[in-house]
Write a protein that holds these residues in place. Structure first.
Motif, mmCIF file in Angstrom:
data_model
loop_
_atom_site.group_PDB
_atom_site.id
_atom_site.type_symbol
_atom_site.label_atom_id
_atom_site.label_comp_id
_atom_site.label_asym_id
_atom_site.label_seq_id
_atom_site.Cartn_x
_atom_site.Cartn_y
_atom_site.Cartn_z
ATOM 1 N N LEU A 1 -12.375 16.460 -4.275
ATOM 2 C CA LEU A 1 -12.061 17.880 -4.385
ATOM 3 C C LEU A 1 -10.733 18.153 -3.676
ATOM 4 N N ASP A 2 -9.824 18.819 -4.361
ATOM 5 C CA ASP A 2 -8.539 19.158 -3.755
ATOM 6 C C ASP A 2 -8.709 20.324 -2.783
ATOM 7 N N VAL B 1 -13.271 13.740 -0.171
ATOM 8 C CA VAL B 1 -14.003 12.774 -0.978
ATOM 9 C C VAL B 1 -15.414 12.651 -0.420
ATOM 10 N N VAL B 2 -16.404 12.781 -1.315
ATOM 11 C CA VAL B 2 -17.807 12.683 -0.913
ATOM 12 C C VAL B 2 -18.482 11.615 -1.751
ATOM 13 N N TYR B 3 -19.191 10.695 -1.087
ATOM 14 C CA TYR B 3 -19.922 9.639 -1.765
ATOM 15 C C TYR B 3 -21.409 9.970 -1.831
ATOM 16 N N GLY B 4 -22.089 9.399 -2.817
ATOM 17 C CA GLY B 4 -23.530 9.562 -2.933
ATOM 18 C C GLY B 4 -24.139 8.384 -3.675
ATOM 19 N N ALA C 1 -18.461 11.186 3.834
ATOM 20 C CA ALA C 1 -17.403 12.081 3.371
ATOM 21 C C ALA C 1 -16.188 11.923 4.277
ATOM 22 N N PHE C 2 -15.011 12.106 3.679
ATOM 23 C CA PHE C 2 -13.782 12.039 4.477
ATOM 24 C C PHE C 2 -12.696 12.875 3.811
ATOM 25 N N VAL C 3 -11.661 13.168 4.578
ATOM 26 C CA VAL C 3 -10.498 13.891 4.084
ATOM 27 C C VAL C 3 -9.292 12.973 4.190
ATOM 28 N N MET C 4 -8.505 12.892 3.113
ATOM 29 C CA MET C 4 -7.304 12.056 3.140
ATOM 30 C C MET C 4 -6.116 12.811 2.555
ATOM 31 N N ASN C 5 -4.914 12.309 2.866
ATOM 32 C CA ASN C 5 -3.708 12.881 2.274
ATOM 33 C C ASN C 5 -3.269 12.037 1.081
#
Length: 303
Positions: free
Chosen positions: A246-247, A256-259, A123-127
């Motif tokens: 998810l905003d 953003v989460v991967y699975g 998972a990560f957070v991006m702009n």
């Protein structure tokens, strides 16, 4: 990244994609350019040719929702293109505006703790520019090539894709990743056309990458909330991961989460990646970059 140019080129590129036959219009004579003429778009939208020509010159100031609706129908815009047109209209002004220097973006501690609590999924957070601002441990392992390429700066999807040859191997479908990334940047340019960091990024990539420049000229826009992506990770090999975006509305950021599909080969490889991830930040401060099978087996052992 001039706002009027963005408007002009977006509208021009959309009408170029529609033939008179698709629009239900008769076609007469030889056409110098593909797609609809300005007069035909004006006819379909129910506005004068002079008014539509003003819009296509880049002047969306004061345009009504009714006209935007009519343009969207005439140009057969999808939902994302319609949103982009609305963003361009919202940020239009009567005169030139100065570029706004981007404020440094930081991830709130509560968001970082939420990330770190996700131990089984990258998972990560991006702009909106594609900068990766925070990750969990498994996210750092998955994006290790991109993080290494950033050399201590915030990893950026577009810079990695278009300026680092390793991206050709990392992304299982490089062309799709490149198309999607440029489309996301175009959508962000519509929302915030006066962001200096975004303008600088687009200028840098346009100067250094023919692949980027060709894609930027298409003016495609896209937002991805769910989907799947193939990866070729240098440690665990091929992965096929689904994702959810998810905003984070309070921060103007995206999580953003991967699975992986349960019981799949990719799920097994994610476990191996998680095992390798624990070696990235060792207590001694030195990385143990052995592959997870080698490390987990130990001296003379097997998994």
């Amino acid at each position: 990244m001039d706002h009027r140019s963005q408007v002009r080129e977006f509208l021009t590129s959309r009408r170029a994609k529609i033939s008179p036959q698709q629009a239900g219009l008769p076609s007469y004579g030889t056409r110098r350019v593909p797609g609809l003429r300005r007069a035909e778009v004006a006819q379909l939208a129910g506005v004068s040719v002079e008014y539509y020509s003003r819009l296509e010159r880049g002047d969306l100031s004061g345009v009504s929702d009714h006209v935007l609706d009519a343009l969207a129908r005439a140009l057969r815009l999808n939902d994302e293109e319609r949103t982009h047109l609305e963003d361009l209209a919202r940020t239009a002004g009567p005169g030139p505006r100065r570029r706004r220097r981007s404020a440094p973006q930081q991830v709130r501690p509560t968001v970082q703790r939420m990330l770190e609590s996700m131990t089984d999924a990258p998972a990560f957070v991006m702009n909106g520019r594609g900068d990766v601002l925070a990750t969990n441990l498994l996210g750092r392992a998955l994006y290790a090539p991109m993080i290494d390429a950033a050399r201590g700066a915030a990893p950026n999807h577009a810079r990695f894709i278009f300026l680092d040859p390793r991206s050709q191997q990392f992304w299982g479908d490089w062309n799709r990743a490149a198309d999607d990334t440029v489309a996301l940047l175009h959508a962000q340019a519509g929302r915030d056309p006066y962001d200096k960091a975004l303008t600088d990024l687009v200028g840098e990539l346009s100067t250094r990458s023919d692949d980027f420049r060709a894609r930027w000229s298409r003016h495609d826009v896209r937002q991805h909330h769910i989907g799947s992506k193939p990866f070729h990770h240098p440690v665990v090999g091929d992965l096929h991961l689904s994702y959810e975006s998810l905003d984070l509305a309070a921060d103007n950021l995206t999580l953003v989460v991967y699975g992986a599909e349960p019981g799949s080969d990719s799920e097994d490889k994610l476990r191996l990646l998680a095992s390798w991830a624990t070696t990235l930040d060792t207590p001694s401060g030195q990385d143990d970059r052995r592959e997870p099978r080698d490390r987990a087996a130990g001296p003379g052992g097997d998994l």
